[in-house]
Write an enzyme that holds these catalytic residues in place. Sequence first.
Site: not given
Lengths: 63, 464
Positions: B75, B151, B175
């Site tokens: 990420k 996310s 997330s």
Amino acid sequence: MTETDDNHLEAYVRAALALQGYSFGDAEIAQIVMQFSRLETISRTVFDWPLPFASEPAPVFRP
Amino acid sequence: MASAADVAQQIAKGARSAASVLAECKALIRAKDPDLNCFTAKTFERAEREAAAIDATYAEGRALPPLAGVPFAVKNLFDIEGMVTLAGAKINAGNAPAAADAKIVARMSRAGAVLVGALNMEELAYGFLTENHHYGITRNPHDRSRGAGGSSGGSAAAVGAGMLPITLGSDTSGSIRVPASLCGVFGLKPTYGRLPRTGTYPFVSSLDHVGPFANSVLGLALAYDAMQGPDPADPACAQRASEPAGVSLLLPRGIRIGILGGWFHEWADPAARRSVQLAAAALGATEWTELKSAEVARAAAYIITGAEGGALHRPRLIEQYEDFGPASRSRLVAGGLIPATWVIQAQRVRRHAYAQAMELFERFDLLIAAAAPAVAPKVGQETLLINGRSIPTKAGLGVLTQPISCIGLPVCTVPVWPGEGDSAEERALPVGVQLIGAPWREDLCLAAARTLEQAGIAAVRARD
């Protein structure tokens, strides 16, 4: 929520924004008031929950 | 792509070179990523150096580390040496490049994994979608008209699409677990404080967790084990030694598993309920129980998130409000106005909810619940309809994950395919199941996941 509550909420948001150094136009403030209103609704859930008086908050500072 | 364990084993036996694995991975990324938008940057030059070093180690006859030659990506809130850490935000694009890898990225590299890039996410990790205003929408590998969740959407979709066997993400309120559920992959949110966040872009310090995604339980466990260990640089990181979970993924006999009802049943639609039913049956779980503080724990997480996130970003919200995405800027400012009394009450609730959960763990070793209330929503879908109740998609996707991360429990999310829905396309989509352990019992979460994988209930389904 009553109209008076709405007015209090908007007054709080405007005062808090000024206190924190923000400067926005009415359109942005309306958005922020809407978001703050959602938070205020959620906050009632945490205040409605019965807690023992001496309940400790979760975060503990460990030097 | 093969699982991390298979890739590492093939390389260790000399059946494949790390360079050939990397070449396959790059070809998959080039073929699949344009449709999905998982990557925001590729680190192929670095990957080639790392793969060459693995092959040289093998050629010299030296022992290889456990993830030797396994490609992975992270990420884009994890620092990668020499690259700007975006955290999905335009406001970070002008920052200086990171001087070093984030701690857990460095630990993955030390374990032999080969870094191939940085992955798309929701701006500043604030939200359960990856419909990023600046860097685009990450789409669901099982249905391009749907979102990947967030996310950590790029991290989940890259594994779900078969581009990579392992990725890393973060989880403040769901997330890792929400996108793992929507994209049909395995995800591990460890106990709060288990893995160090050093070198990751923060969001809500008192709730931020980091963890892996994988296409197999063993791969998840290998990555988790590689990243464990104390780190004094992260004040929230527990200073406890590694407790390897991948050594044995056998579920102990007589394990007591409770099915979470109440809030977790009410906010699960028929597909999500079916996923839980399938997992419960395979694990032999029949007893229902309830975490009575689930709703208030979710509310507490909301207040803490708003307050900490708003305070963190206040200086730049004042200076660069227009550079934040429209979906996050007014929420962040509003959060920064939350009075201290609300935050302290939320933190008191959090402690109380944790105590209630610990009472449940006197009766059960594991708890199970759906990881999302429904299958992946359509991109741009404004609301979810769950058992006749409408809830905004942006907030609603986390309704089942927030109460658990609020109290820091470890969770392994497994991909289950319930085959429920109003249309054929919905019936082809996954809903994940959370396997929730007591603090520091990631080993049990992973062992239960492995049991479900072996039973054929939990599986990553390859996509062309």
